[in-house]
Enzyme design. Structure first.
Site: not given
Length: 736
Positions: A90-91, A87
């Site tokens: 993406e984050d 992740d």
């Protein structure tokens, strides 16, 4: 948060990290541990300010996913590192370039694949969901680990969904049952598939889930006592043979119990196989098969087997790599019990899927990996076919996933696995595309069968090929596998292009006879005149004889009538076909047909999705309104197809100008040697005609014949009739 709470959380994070290294299924080298440590430190830094909906630090999620990847699935250090970082791009502030420079190309590629999947629109629309699924599977080409880590990510999300809104829970759970559980099953991750299905049921039908769970807990004591009793009977015999083994009970999953209750309309207490007994033995690889049958022999000495329920997955492993011997025996108290016999290696493969193959790979024997590679390649081919509508694709993919496999033999005795419901055409394309494209017929167990014949396990299939044979539109009704259908569609397109090329040459000649120049202007006028879209449509229709001399003369007359042309040009601007130069065929969908026989029936278009000509549709037989036609991606489609499958009827829009039709010709004349041969020669030399039936009768030197043909249009039929009349000895040719 207080200092103490932060310190406590940091301790917990460190403890989880140590556990991750400890539980790894594969042996980690020092370099592996360094790679995982770097990934862990990067993930901790990237997510330091993030928290999950439950309030805990976000980093616990990537660690949990990495633990599933490391222990339950058993992947390598690269995968564990990618799971920790899944992740990050993406984050957080980290970019893909950062990861590429820190961890190398492989980790970056896997994280990139995972980021692409996450960034897909989470939409309620079924067809969009299906499109997302298709895109997700396309990443298999880059690295199958992308999909496996995504499944682990989904499993952890399902395990920790309690803090979410109920509507969100249902949506994610439905998506899991629709997409991720079948995928886990196909990759061979049976334990994860079972857990995903159970958790899916927990959120989609909570009352049913809790009811079955309670009943399983209540019956656990009885179950344990029964397994003990069963084990006691065979233990002495197994010990006498000096076997190293364990006997365990394996309860049936809540999801599969619920499926059985619904499918067979029975109560929980009526299900006799709520659990199976598993005998896991340790053995040298060379002794595995021998010992499995030895244990089988011992079990059946004590308990009567059901001969129809023997499954030998050791001699013919499933395409997921699963190996075991399954038998159903009459156990104590007169109850049928399934017994699964597996070696330790087979058991690990059943639980870990393909990861276990790497551990057990011996020398050059990597047959299992080849099986996996083959599956990925097949899947890839199906995915890359641009003709397949996404919803159809997902349904077909699920069909191939869930369909039980059948095993058939080639004439040389090689074993091939195909989805249940496959036909000789599917078999031909699974051997080689060229064999599929030139299939003329098939023999199953030395008997000639139609191409629509459904194959069964154990059949020996021989494909008869011919250089002149080529696919026709009916093949799409016979082929079921995604690979065969994609290849047939592609070939039909090519054939149309060839006919269009011939049509182009014919049109040039015919226009010359009408003293019209063959150029872009005249082609555009023709396309507009015949209400078509592209020049290819025009050439194709000329090629099959749909546009004939008479029609071209009418066009020439309307063009040469200068007075009419003058007024036309004053009244309206000349039309130009905007798609004229497009390299594609278009269809004027003007007729709806139903079922495999393509019958014309009365119907109504449904108001919920308002289908228009050309849409992918299906018919639903309603109680009061006859056949209602819905789009395949209609909001009600899934519900209708799952609840009323027996009332669904195939439907499709067709271009009536391109449809074949049947015609019967009657012949009479004087019988002479070689006449039948001459007649069939004359018909088969015409490239657009297919003979369906042939019947000749001769009496006292006079013959009568009846031939059923499939033709594109009247012009072709009339041409054939004229040609047949010229054959010496034929007196009369008429259409029935």
């Amino acid at each position: 948060m207080t200092e103490a709470a932060i310190a406590k959380e940091n301790k917990q994070i460190a403890r989880q990290y140590k556990e991750l290294l400890r539980i790894s299924y594969q042996t980690l080298t020092e370099d592996d541990k360094k790679l995982i440590r770097r990934a862990f430190d990067t993930a901790v830094d990237a997510h330091k300010d993030q928290r999950r909906k439950s309030g805990e630090a976000y980093i616990f999620h990537p660690i949990a996913v990495a633990k599933i990847v490391a222990s339950e699935i058993g992947l390598d250090a690269t995968s564990i590192a990618a799971a920790l970082l899944h992740d990050v791009v993406e984050d957080t502030k980290y970019t893909l370039e950062d990861l590429r420079s820190m961890f190398g190309e492989t980790v970056a590629k896997i994280v990139d694949g995972l980021t692409k999947i996450s960034s897909l629109k989470k939409d309620k629309d079924v067809s969009l969901q299906a499109e997302n699924f298709r895109k997700m599977l396309l990443t298999l080409n880059d690295d199958v680990r992308v999909i496996i880590i995504k499944i682990a990510d989904r499993l952890h999300n399902m395990q920790t969904m309690d803090a979410m809104r109920p509507d969100k829970q249902v949506k994610i759970a439905s998506e899991t049952l629709y997409i991720y559980a079948p995928l886990a099953h196909r990759i061979g991750l049976y334990n994860i598939k079972t857990e995903l299905e159970d958790l899916g049921l927990k959120y989609t039908e909570p009352e049913v889930y809790n009811d079955i769970l309670t009943k399983i807990k209540e019956s656990k004591e009885d179950q344990d006592a029964y397994i003990k009793e069963f084990s006691k009977v065979i233990q002495d015999s197994l010990d006498k043979e000096d076997l190293d083994y364990d006997i365990k009970g394996r309860p049936k999953s809540i999801y599969s119990i619920n499926r059985k209750i619904k499918a067979q309309n029975i109560s929980f207490d009526e299900i006799y196989d709520k659990f199976a007994i598993r005998i896991i033995y340790r053995s040298e690889p060379s002794q595995e098969k021998f010992l499995a049958w030895k244990i089988y022999s011992i079990v059946t000495d004590h308990f009567r087997p059901n001969p129809t329920r023997l499954r030998d997955w050791i001699s013919s492993p499933k395409s997921t790599g699963y190996e075991a011997l399954h038998i159903t025996v009459m156990g104590p108290k007169g109850r049928w019990v399934e017994v699964q016999i597996r070696s330790e290696r087979m058991n690990e493969i059943a639980e870990k899927g393909y990861a276990a193959h790497y551990k057990y790979k011996q020398g050059g024997n990597n047959k299992e990996e080849r099986g996996f590679e083959e599956w990925v390649t097949r899947l890839q081919e199906a995915l890359e076919s641009p003709d397949v509508n996404a919803v159809d694709f997902v349904e077909q993919f699920k069909l191939n996933l869930y369909s039980k496999e059948i095993f058939v033999f080639t004439p040389q005795g090689d074993l091939k696995s195909l989805p249940k419901g496959s036909t000789p055409l599917d078999f031909a394309f699974s051997i080689h595309t060229e064999i599929g494209l030139h299939t003329r017929g098939a023999r199953v167990n030395n008997k000639l069968v139609p191409l629509s014949h459904e194959l069964k396990s154990g059949d020996q299939v021989e494909i008869i090929t011919s250089d002149n044979a080529k696919p026709n539109i009916n093949w799409l009704d016979y082929a079921n596998t995604a690979r065969a259908r994609a290849k047939i569609k592609s070939s039909l397109k090519e054939e149309k292009k060839e006919i269009a090329e011939e049509g182009k040459a014919v049109l040039a000649r015919k226009l010359k006879a009408q003293k019209i120049q063959f150029n872009e202007k005249s082609i555009n006028e023709l396309v507009v005149h015949f209400n078509l879209k592209t020049s290819l449509d025009l050439f194709y229709r000329v090629g099959i004889g749909k546009i004939d001399n008479k029609m071209l003369k009418e066009f020439a007359n309307s063009r040469s009538n200068s007075l009419v042309s003058y007024f036309k040009s004053k009244i309206k601007k000349p039309q130009v076909s905007i798609d004229l130069d497009k390299e594609e065929f278009t269809a004027k969908y003007d007729q709806l047909v139903f079922g495999k026989e393509e019958e014309k029936l009365e119907y109504k278009l449904s108001n919920c999705c308002n289908p228009i000509p050309g849409d992918s549709v299906f018919g639903f037989i309603s109680v009061n309104d006859g056949i209602k036609v819905h789009k395949k991606d209609c909001p009600n489609a899934l519900q209708l197809q799952s609840n009323y499958a027996y009332r669904i009827i195939q439907a499709k829009w067709i271009d009536s100008s391109q449809q074949d039709f049947k015609a019967v010709i009657n012949l009479q004349g004087i019988d002479n040697l070689g006449l039948v041969s001459e007649i069939t020669q004359e018909i088969s030399s015409n490239m657009h005609v297919n003979m369906k039936n042939l019947n000749f009768d001769s009496s006292d030197g006079v013959f009568s014949g009846r031939i059923t043909l499939v033709v594109k249009n009247n012009n072709i039929l009339n041409t054939i009739i004229q040609r047949l009349k010229k054959i010496n000895g034929i007196d009369k040719v008429s259409r029935e």
